[in-house]
Design an enzyme around this catalytic site. Structure first.
Site, PDB file in Angstrom:
ATOM      1  N   CYS A 161       0.778  -1.180  -0.107  1.00  0.00           N
ATOM      2  CA  CYS A 161       0.069   0.131  -0.036  1.00  0.00           C
ATOM      3  C   CYS A 161       0.850   1.329  -0.065  1.00  0.00           C
ATOM      4  O   CYS A 161       1.206   1.867   1.028  1.00  0.00           O
ATOM      5  CB  CYS A 161      -0.876  -0.228   1.066  1.00  0.00           C
ATOM      6  SG  CYS A 161      -2.004   1.390   1.287  1.00  0.00           S
ATOM      7  N   CYS A 199      -0.471   4.172   2.115  1.00  0.00           N
ATOM      8  CA  CYS A 199      -0.189   3.992   3.584  1.00  0.00           C
ATOM      9  C   CYS A 199       1.278   4.228   4.080  1.00  0.00           C
ATOM     10  O   CYS A 199       1.452   4.808   4.935  1.00  0.00           O
ATOM     11  CB  CYS A 199      -0.639   2.654   4.103  1.00  0.00           C
ATOM     12  SG  CYS A 199      -2.139   1.845   3.293  1.00  0.00           S
ATOM     13  N   ASP A 200       2.162   3.851   3.017  1.00  0.00           N
ATOM     14  CA  ASP A 200       3.378   3.818   3.514  1.00  0.00           C
ATOM     15  C   ASP A 200       4.455   4.605   2.919  1.00  0.00           C
ATOM     16  O   ASP A 200       5.822   4.740   3.245  1.00  0.00           O
ATOM     17  CB  ASP A 200       4.010   2.303   3.403  1.00  0.00           C
ATOM     18  CG  ASP A 200       3.105   1.265   4.199  1.00  0.00           C
ATOM     19  OD1 ASP A 200       2.685   1.743   5.531  1.00  0.00           O
ATOM     20  OD2 ASP A 200       3.109   0.184   3.941  1.00  0.00           O
TER      21      ASP A 200
END
Ligand code: NAP
Length: 309
Positions: free
Chosen positions: A134, A137-138
């Site tokens: 992701c 997200c990261d």
């Protein structure tokens, strides 16, 4: 004591929320169950530019708008990690991992898909320590670092473009010499100065120092040579798998675990509908999940009327 509804929708992505909206708007008593935040994968998408009505919109914002629209029609919305579904006459019995039980004559499955893993050494070991599925997200963990994206589909290219905003460089490692992604995404990726491409490369291992990722090892399929690429992060986008484990005993899955339906989103079992990414189909988009959700919601209403007659 089981909670009884007219229709239970499992999954609150764009398709599930639309199916619930149509069913609740038609006055059915609807329960929506999801084990995560509403929006599904849409929530982990940065910019959406192919959903009509919005020239560009962030995934979480579109999720919120869809949720707000749905809640105007007041379905019940509960957290629920569904473990199994059984049939009891006309009723579908849904059981969650916190020992709750819900019953309804109508079940609408909109559980979507999950990321496929590469299944190479190092992938599991370094998951969360440089291996990610992701980018939204990261990506922030890899500011000004070199990262690798594995895969050549829409997800790999779209997320690669997103990563390039923060990372020093993004190298797309693909097993063929041609991307599968839509032409518009390809054009943007090829024009991005931070993006590089390694073709005909089969990733064989995620490398690390015992603590975090340091790169990948891949085989050049043209020469057979083993090569290494340094990277602080490895983002894996090699396709998707259906999230259908709770439904395996219903006899509605195909050999790969996807759910075939007819044009009314009906599965083999009367009163069980499926839509969105979890369906057996070629194109997985927010736009067609929403379209299928409307069909499923209306078909559920028709089924309910027939049951009553
Ligand atoms: P996908 O379209 O199935 O693409 C998977 C990619 O991974 C392919 O390029 C495939 O290579 C590669 N791959 C598969 N197994 C591999 C392996 N073992 N080793 C190395 N590479 C491997 O999956 P996706 O990109 O996650 O997309 C899933 C669905 O969501 C698609 O329908 C897509 O259109 C949709 N989606 C749409 C958007 C958008 O509209 N903006 C964004 C994201 C996703 P090959 O090409 O050689 O098969």
């Amino acid at each position: 004591m089981a909670n009884k509804y007219d229709a239970i929708v499992i999954g609150a992505g764009p398709g599930g929320m639309t199916a619930a909206l149509y069913a609740a708007r038609a006055n059915l008593n609807v329960l929506v169950l999801d084990r995560g935040p509403y929006g599904g994968q849409m929530n982990n998408t940065d910019a959406i530019d192919n959903y009509p009505g919005f020239t560009e919109i962030k995934g979480p914002e579109l999720s919120q708008k869809m949720y707000d629209t749905l809640m105007k029609f007041k379905p019940d919305y509960e957290y629920g990690n569904v473990q199994s579904v059984e049939l009891d006459g006309d009723e579908k019995v849904v059981k969650t991992d916190d020992d709750k039980e819900y019953r309804a004559p109508i079940l609408i499955i909109a559980t979507g898909s999950d990321h496929r893993h590469l299944n190479v050494p190092g992938e599991e070991e370094y998951s969360g320590r440089g291996v990610s599925y992701c980018a939204v997200c990261d990506a922030a963990f890899f500011k000004d670092e070199d990262v690798v994206v594995i895969g050549g589909g829409d997800s790999a290219i779209e997320e690669g473009i997103y990563l390039a905003q923060l990372a020093k460089s993004v190298t797309v490692v693909h097993r063929r010499d041609q991307l599968r992604a839509q032409p518009t995404l390809q054009k943007r990726a090829f024009a991005n100065k931070k993006m590089k491409f390694v073709w005909n490369a089969q990733t064989e291992e995620i490398l690390g120092d015992g603590n975090k990722v340091t790169g990948i090892k891949y085989r050049d399929k043209e020469t057979g040579a083993e090569k290494e690429l340094k990277a602080a992060g490895v983002f894996i986008y090699v396709g998707v798998l259906p999230q259908t484990a709770p439904f395996k005993d219903l006899g509605i899955l195909n050999e790969q675990g996807w759910i075939p339906t007819n044009e009314h989103m009906e599965t083999k079992v009367p009163g069980v509908f499926a839509l969105g990414d979890v369906r057996e189909k070629d194109l997985r988009q927010i736009a067609n999940a929403v379209g299928e959700g409307s069909v499923a919601g209306q078909a559920a209403y028709n089924y309910y009327q027939d049951l009553k007659d």
